[in-house]
Enzyme design. Structure first.
Site, short mmCIF file in Angstrom:
data_model
loop_
_atom_site.label_atom_id
_atom_site.label_comp_id
_atom_site.label_asym_id
_atom_site.label_seq_id
_atom_site.Cartn_x
_atom_site.Cartn_y
_atom_site.Cartn_z
N CYS A 76 31.30 60.33 84.69
CA CYS A 76 32.28 60.68 83.24
C CYS A 76 33.40 61.16 85.00
O CYS A 76 33.42 62.17 85.54
CB CYS A 76 32.31 61.98 82.56
SG CYS A 76 33.33 62.32 82.05
N TYR A 83 83.83 66.32 62.60
CA TYR A 83 81.92 65.81 61.30
C TYR A 83 81.42 67.35 61.44
O TYR A 83 81.71 68.31 60.02
CB TYR A 83 81.39 64.81 61.44
CG TYR A 83 79.86 65.77 60.83
CD1 TYR A 83 80.28 63.77 59.83
CD2 TYR A 83 79.35 65.53 60.50
CE1 TYR A 83 79.21 63.84 58.74
CE2 TYR A 83 77.80 65.13 60.25
CZ TYR A 83 78.33 65.12 59.36
OH TYR A 83 76.97 64.07 57.83
N GLU A 141 63.50 49.58 51.96
CA GLU A 141 62.50 50.12 53.00
C GLU A 141 63.15 50.44 53.72
O GLU A 141 64.32 50.80 53.82
CB GLU A 141 62.51 48.77 53.53
CG GLU A 141 61.35 48.50 54.09
CD GLU A 141 60.05 47.00 53.62
OE1 GLU A 141 60.32 47.25 52.38
OE2 GLU A 141 58.99 47.32 54.24
N LYS A 146 62.25 40.05 56.88
CA LYS A 146 61.23 40.72 55.91
C LYS A 146 61.48 42.14 57.02
O LYS A 146 60.44 42.02 57.99
CB LYS A 146 59.81 40.17 55.70
CG LYS A 146 58.84 41.28 54.82
CD LYS A 146 57.56 40.19 54.57
CE LYS A 146 56.89 40.60 54.00
NZ LYS A 146 55.99 42.30 54.05
S1 IVH Z 1 61.48 41.49 48.23
C1 IVH Z 1 58.94 41.24 44.72
N1 IVH Z 1 62.45 41.97 50.16
O1 IVH Z 1 57.65 43.60 51.87
C2 IVH Z 1 58.64 41.13 45.37
N2 IVH Z 1 61.35 42.31 49.91
O2 IVH Z 1 54.62 42.07 50.59
C3 IVH Z 1 59.78 42.71 46.14
N3 IVH Z 1 59.90 43.61 52.11
O3 IVH Z 1 56.41 45.40 49.40
C4 IVH Z 1 59.95 42.74 47.54
N4 IVH Z 1 61.55 42.78 53.54
O4 IVH Z 1 57.80 46.27 51.38
C5 IVH Z 1 61.65 41.84 49.42
N5 IVH Z 1 63.60 41.55 52.71
C6 IVH Z 1 63.33 42.05 52.23
C7 IVH Z 1 61.77 42.37 52.36
C8 IVH Z 1 60.57 42.49 51.44
C9 IVH Z 1 60.64 43.60 53.35
C10 IVH Z 1 58.58 44.36 51.78
C11 IVH Z 1 58.28 45.17 50.45
C12 IVH Z 1 57.22 44.32 50.03
C13 IVH Z 1 56.30 43.89 50.18
C14 IVH Z 1 55.73 42.59 49.45
#
Ligand code: IVH
Length: 689
Positions: free
Chosen positions: A427, A45, A193, A127
């Site tokens: 202290c 690489y 993210e 999430k």
């Molecule tokens: S969908 C319309 N999918 O959660 C909303 N958000 O509270 C579109 N987040 O600002 C977001 N994982 O930073 C979505 N799998 C996921 C997510 C995700 C983390 C975060 C994102 C967003 C916040 C919403």
């Protein structure tokens, strides 16, 4: 064709080698960073990369922003430009219980008119607990990357995002042969993210600890801090990971559901969470989320919940939005993970302002994927309120934002051998008295020379409003402390050009300037010196009042609480703080050292029966010959007081240039008004007496 023309073009052979190298490097990056399945050795690489760098160096006109060589990071910026999102980046409504998930399902069904026994397809995804960003690709090439900001406008952090290996600079169609593969569109915003894995987070914090920088509280803060760096080279060293999960505006392509989007994102070279599932009912979604309560600890990065989205785009459109969140999605948040462990000891940490913070040393435990062996107890009252004792079994939690904290004591587990914590009266760093002022939760070390506080003290001492030592700022002070060239503010005055010249980033000229500024600061006035000492609660105004009343450091240092409290604006808290300050031997030592180097200003004695005795004088407008301080000093010396506002009690107004409302008010109240020259004349006559 001219020679110039020849050098501007790259021969077809060179261009084709460059293209081939870029393709091979991009593919290797994808397999290594996105798929975790490298197909070539690191050495191979490096060879490809070096060859490409060489060619680009020889033919700079062939460099394009999407070349893998451009990931290393360009020169720092001074600030981020704003970035307007084509489609707003929304937030999600939260659910904290099964009942709330069922309520969400009911609301969706009602709007979509789907009977309880009919299927409604949900997509369910972890999430990520990181930082949301948006990437714009024009004809498949990364053209911009931005933070979410307020959802409509974010910050343009393209340079930084280019350094993230899991963000493709070029979208490619990996699965060209698949019948349902989506072509790369002409325009698309991709949302996802940026996160840091636990390993990378620990590595960064270790590095920061070694170099004396403050550590990050959690991976999310570290990711956010890394992405918003003005210097992309710093971002490049942080090894961030990007997961894609949504699209904003797109042109020249169609999607019918969320799952299709995720598949396309994966095909184009993005990292997509492999744990995404599609279910036909909320019951299955709830079961799946249930599994994750435990499973999330096996991940190498933080998630703080699960996102449930109505899968069909047609249904999403019918559901629409409320305020800033879609009605078609909800975020189920995991409760903060709590574990039991034992408090092995409670020790006190001394902060830079001298604040003593008790810290619990715990039997190490895993909380939310991170090994925890310490937790803050905030302050003495917190310990009493929770009744935490050494030897106790306690519940510890690491909630999204915060460093681990002790939630409560499991009293049933007490054996009787637990030991109550006692806040030290000295202290632990320097042995000076610790005081906790009435009404304050925080106990503090009172020693001006305590190493934990000294940095902050010296910075304040040299600052503009205090001794005003130009060129002696935090960076130089840190070096002086590290090299043990100073131990307290007074040591600045015994430094030589030679001492300073040899420090990093210093040269003869800058060293001479610094020493010159230090020496020049010896001609300080008493009020500034009092302020510079950094006595708690003594700001510049109080310092001026104390200087006027006591006239010298010697008189101030032997004043009693009662005498101090008589001074205007000085209450019992300030009076006690001044007395406590001068009661410390170390502080007296610093003052002695300052006197030895020639710093011992005084205010001349007040003549209680002079012309301004019992008079209140107001200065207004710009004085030409005196500074305000000097003028007020003269009034004080000649028995009077000065005030900043005109009232019936004002005896005299001295009007400088461009005097405004105060002058008008004086006239309307019939108060005598004189000029600066007339004032000086009065003073000189009085002084001749
Ligand atoms: S969908 C319309 N999918 O959660 C909303 N958000 O509270 C579109 N987040 O600002 C977001 N994982 O930073 C979505 N799998 C996921 C997510 C995700 C983390 C975060 C994102 C967003 C916040 C919403």
């Amino acid at each position: 064709m001219s020679n110039l023309g020849d050098s501007a073009a790259v021969s077809a052979a060179v261009q084709s080698e460059i293209d081939e190298l870029r393709h091979r490097i991009n593919r290797a990056d994808f397999l290594y960073y996105v798929k975790d399945q490298p197909d070539i050795s690191d050495a191979d690489y490096d060879r490809l990369m070096r060859r490409l760098q060489d060619l680009e160096e020889q033919h700079p006109q062939a460099i394009t922003p999407d070349s893998p060589t451009q990931r290393v990071g360009v020169a720092p910026q001074t600030q981020f430009a704003q970035f307007q999102h084509r489609t707003p980046m929304l937030s999600l409504a939260n659910a904290f219980s099964e009942a709330e998930l069922r309520a969400f399902d009911r609301r969706c069904r009602q709007t979509l008119q789907i009977e309880p026994d009919e299927r409604l397809q949900y997509d369910c995804e972890p999430k990520f607990d990181g930082l949301a960003i948006s990437l714009t690709y024009v004809n498949g090439v990364l053209s911009a990357g931005a933070t979410r900001g307020d959802g409509h406008r974010g910050e343009d952090i393209t340079h930084n995002l280019r350094t993230v290996r899991t963000i493709p600079l070029d979208l490619v169609q990996v699965k060209r042969d698949s019948p349902d593969a989506k072509p790369v569109p002409s325009l698309i915003e991709i949302r996802g993210e940026v996160i840091l894995t636990h390993d990378e987070f620990l590595r960064i914090n270790q590095e920061r600890e070694t170099s004396g920088e403050p550590t990050f509280a959690n991976p999310r803060n570290a990711a956010a801090g890394s992405v918003r760096q003005l210097d992309p080279r710093v971002t490049a060293r942080r090894h961030l990971t990007f997961f894609a999960y949504a699209v904003g505006t797109y042109e020249g392509i169609e999607f019918s559901n969320q799952y299709e989007v995720l598949c396309a994102l994966g095909d184009w070279g993005f990292k997509v969470n492999p744990e995404v599932r599609v279910y036909d009912s909320i019951d299955e979604v709830i079961d799946y989320i249930g599994e994750w309560g435990k499973k999330k600890q096996d991940l190498t990065y933080d998630i703080d919940g699960m996102v449930v989205k109505v899968n069909s785009f047609e249904q999403q459109t019918r559901l629409g939005f409320v305020a800033r969140s879609p009605r078609w999605a909800i975020a189920f948040k995991f409760p903060a993970e709590q574990v039991l462990t034992k408090v092995n000891d409670i020790e006190v940490n001394v902060g830079r302002t001298g604040a003593l913070t008790p810290v619990a040393f715990l039997e190490p435990v895993q909380v939310g994927g991170v090994m925890v062996s310490r937790a803050t107890l905030h302050n003495e009252d917190e310990i009493r309120r929770k009744d935490v004792r050494i030897g106790d079994t306690v519940v510890v939690q690491r909630a999204g934002e915060v460093i681990p904290e002790v939630v409560e004591v499991v009293k049933e587990k007490r054996t009787g051998d637990e030991v109550e914590f006692v806040m030290p009266t000295k202290c632990p760093i320097c042995g000076a008295d610790v005081i906790r002022e009435p009404g304050e939760a925080v106990a503090r070390c009172t020693d001006i020379a305590c190493p934990a506080q000294i940095r902050e003290r010296v910075i304040h001492f040299a600052s503009k409003g205090a001794m005003d030592i130009d060129g002696v700022g935090p960076a130089l002070i840190d070096q002086l402390l590290a090299d043990k060239l100073i131990q307290d503010p007074a040591d600045l005055y015994t430094l030589t050009v030679d001492d300073v010249e040899h420090l990093e980033r210093m040269a003869l000229k800058s060293a001479q300037n610094a020493i010159g500024a230090i020496q020049a600061s010896k001609k300080v006035t008493l009020d500034r010196l009092i302020y510079a000492l950094g006595i708690r609660h003594v700001g510049d105004r109080t310092a001026a009042a104390l200087a006027q009343r006591f006239g010298s450091i010697k008189a101030l240092s032997s004043a009693s609480v009662d005498e101090l409290a008589e001074v205007q604006d000085v209450g019992p808290v300030i009076a006690a703080s001044v007395v406590a300050f001068f009661a410390q031997d170390r502080n007296r030592e610093v003052i002695d050292k300052l006197r030895t180097v020639g710093i011992d200003p005084s205010v001349e004695e007040r003549q209680e029966t002079a012309i301004f005795a019992d008079k209140t004088i107001v200065f207004t407008g710009a004085l030409q010959k005196l500074t305000r301080d000097q003028a007020q000093g003269l009034v004080f010396k000649l028995g009077g007081n000065s005030s900043s506002s005109v009232s019936g009690k004002t005896s005299l107004v001295v009007a400088g240039e461009n005097a405004g409302s105060k002058l008008e008010k004086a006239r309307s109240l019939g108060v005598q008004v004189i000029s600066e020259d007339e004032f000086l004349e009065m003073v000189s006559k009085a002084e001749q007496v």
